[in-house]
Write an enzyme that holds these catalytic residues in place. Sequence first.
Site, PDB file in Angstrom:
ATOM      1  CG  LEU A  50      -1.829  -0.987   1.369  1.00  0.00           C
ATOM      2  CD1 LEU A  50      -1.427  -2.136   2.600  1.00  0.00           C
ATOM      3  CD2 LEU A  50      -3.275  -0.599   2.006  1.00  0.00           C
ATOM      4  CG  ASP A  51       1.073   5.765  -1.613  1.00  0.00           C
ATOM      5  OD1 ASP A  51       2.285   5.950  -1.371  1.00  0.00           O
ATOM      6  OD2 ASP A  51       0.646   6.695  -2.008  1.00  0.00           O
ATOM      7  CE  LYS A  52       3.305   8.621   4.732  1.00  0.00           C
ATOM      8  NZ  LYS A  52       2.479   9.755   4.692  1.00  0.00           N
ATOM      9  CB  THR A  64      -3.884   3.966   0.608  1.00  0.00           C
ATOM     10  OG1 THR A  64      -2.439   4.010   0.818  1.00  0.00           O
ATOM     11  CG2 THR A  64      -3.982   4.123  -0.943  1.00  0.00           C
TER      12      THR A  64
END
Length: 772
Positions: A461-463, A466
């Site tokens: 996951l991108d931070k 998300t």
Amino acid sequence: MADSPEERSAKSTSKAGCCAFDAVSRTEPQAKSETRSETRPAASTCCGAAETADTPQSSEASPSASRLALTIDEMCCPTEEGVLRKALADLPGVEALSFQLMQRRLVVHHHGVDRDALAARVRDTGMTPRFEDDQADDSRSTTTTPWGRLALAGILALGAEAIGWLGLTAGLLTPLLAMVAIALVGIPTWKKGLVALRHGTLNINALMSVAVTGAMLIGHWAEAAMVIVLFTLAEHLEARSLARARQAISGLLDLAPPRARVLDEGESGTGEWREIDADDVAIGDLVRVHAGERLALDGEIVRGDPSLDEAPITGESLPRDRSLGESVYAGSINLAGDFDYRVTRRANDTTLARIIHAVEEAQSRRAPTQRIIDRFAAIYTPVVFVLAGLVALGWPLLGLGPWLDGVYRALVLLVIACPCALVISTPVTVVSGLGAAARQGILIKGGVFLEQATRLTHLALDKTGTLTEGKPRLVRSAALGDSSDAEGQRLALALAERSNHPVSRALVQGLGSQPASQPAVSLEGVEERGGRGLVASEADSGATVWLGNARLAGEMGVSQAQLNSEDSDADNDDAGIVWLGRDDRLLAYFAVRDALRSTSRQAIERLHRQGVSVSMLSGDAQARVDAIAREAGIDEAYGELLPEDKLARLDALSRRGVCAMVGDGINDAPALARADIGIAMGAAGSDVAIETADIALMNDDPASLPRLIDLARSTRRLLVQNIALALGIKAVFLALALTGHATLWMAVFADLGSSLLVVGNGLRILRQRFDG
């Protein structure tokens, strides 16, 4: 004034990384060759041999090709697809064919094809085409036998069977009852069977025609009648069941009302509100929505603060409060009060319509399991057909019984030879799964990605946007050295205004309200450096000014020791630090905080229970990435990543299993393309995300991720059940046929009954919810 669609499109495509923490690139994603290619699948027959896919229509249609859509009611399985491909292969002007069997829809990509010639070719196959743009014929025709005639045929067939069961001597009464029953419902099947045989296709109609004709020739009149009646009845029931699967997608269109209340403005306008067809509403028109009404089109709010139920788009059951300037979507329900919005999309281009179109297109991309089943069916049918011939000839030659007994067993085998239940088990389940996902705000771009989601082992996951809310805010700032607060804020604002990154917008919002005590800064040669920040030259002094993260500061000549010292002065809390400098001198820092979403930790815990490990990839400082990871319960956290670093991490994760990347679909486009599955979160209203991602989550709730995996695994379980049912029933009746314990009507009942079973079982996914 609301942005035009063109302006919004330009903005969306410009969201590249700028001055904060995320490693971002502007490059467009590369298509996954194994899953994104639009090569035409082999047209295996539902009940017959596979058709080779190497025809001119196998390539993807060019952008310049025109589209012509037809509805063909008789086209219900790959059998008809193969016949139509062969019939239209050499038609002048045809470039590519796209089949949507569940919708019984054929899209012809062409360059000036002759419509009359096209229709004639289709009719030569025994099918009836209807052009969707032909307004003179907007009613849906039917090719099924009327229920009254079917009921009468059933009574006659039962009468013929009863005579035999009771041992009565009726002379010609049994053949007469049987022939009338067959004439009432069997003629369409015979016609379609003859067309199939003429084209060299062993489909269910051909096999059933041969079986019924053979039964009549050897004197089994009652069974011949019962076979054709049961077959016609099962076709009726199967068509009704398949219609439910088709409506899982097309039924979403009904969520948008056909009319809208529009302000009649302009020079000749009356200034009054009037209701018109949604198709006639133009971009820029003002629409009013009262409490309890659904929105007919997409737009941006210009008056009011509505509370909307956006479940048709996002799958979220809780209402969303919207305010001035925010986007609203067709199909949403206004829960209270009234509001006005300005239309930004035509009725055929709303987010809801794009979702439906994307899922319908996805249905033509066959899942790996479906391709395997099609290949098996292509071998199974001719093998059983040959076996039936051997039984008919070998039974008397080997002294196993009279030749009529062998012929009868061969006819039973012919009925069993059609693997309809097996072939239909996969598409009906996959289409139902795609429809169920769309109804819950999850857009899956094909069965291949639905199947891959069942094998998912790693999730990256991108931070920003998300795990976190994606709405960073400026919490404090301070000047450094001998520079002043006013100078630092003025220069930072000038740079931040050149970017659309969430952190840049946070700086603009936080600094923009402060009074400008000095003239505006004039910048030249503004350059965005992905994953670092912004660099420019001051027009008056020629000095290099920059705004970005610690990596950019290092490139500008600022020592790590100085950054550590200033970072310590900033209390080193969980806020991200954006540095401002001129040449190699620090001028100021700005602390920006993006809060963790309330559902992130619960979503991560649920993913762990599903056996999925979670990693976070970010361009932010490692210390702050670690802090977010600890709070959310993430397994691995990688910070200070450039775009190429993210791709390398994804490659490493993919070597450990099936890996998905979750991002916003715009900033993370290269990473989403590199991962086994690219998942865009919060894709509602984003053309780029819907078009480029493998899976698009319409809402921005991380809880949709475990929901997606639950749905995919439930679909997979139903798929395996259906295949086992279809194969198991076939195996049992093959054995019964060879041992003489299966009759013709029993074989038909088993064959069509298994089809109904797998269709009904596949549709069960539409009634399930996956809320955890």
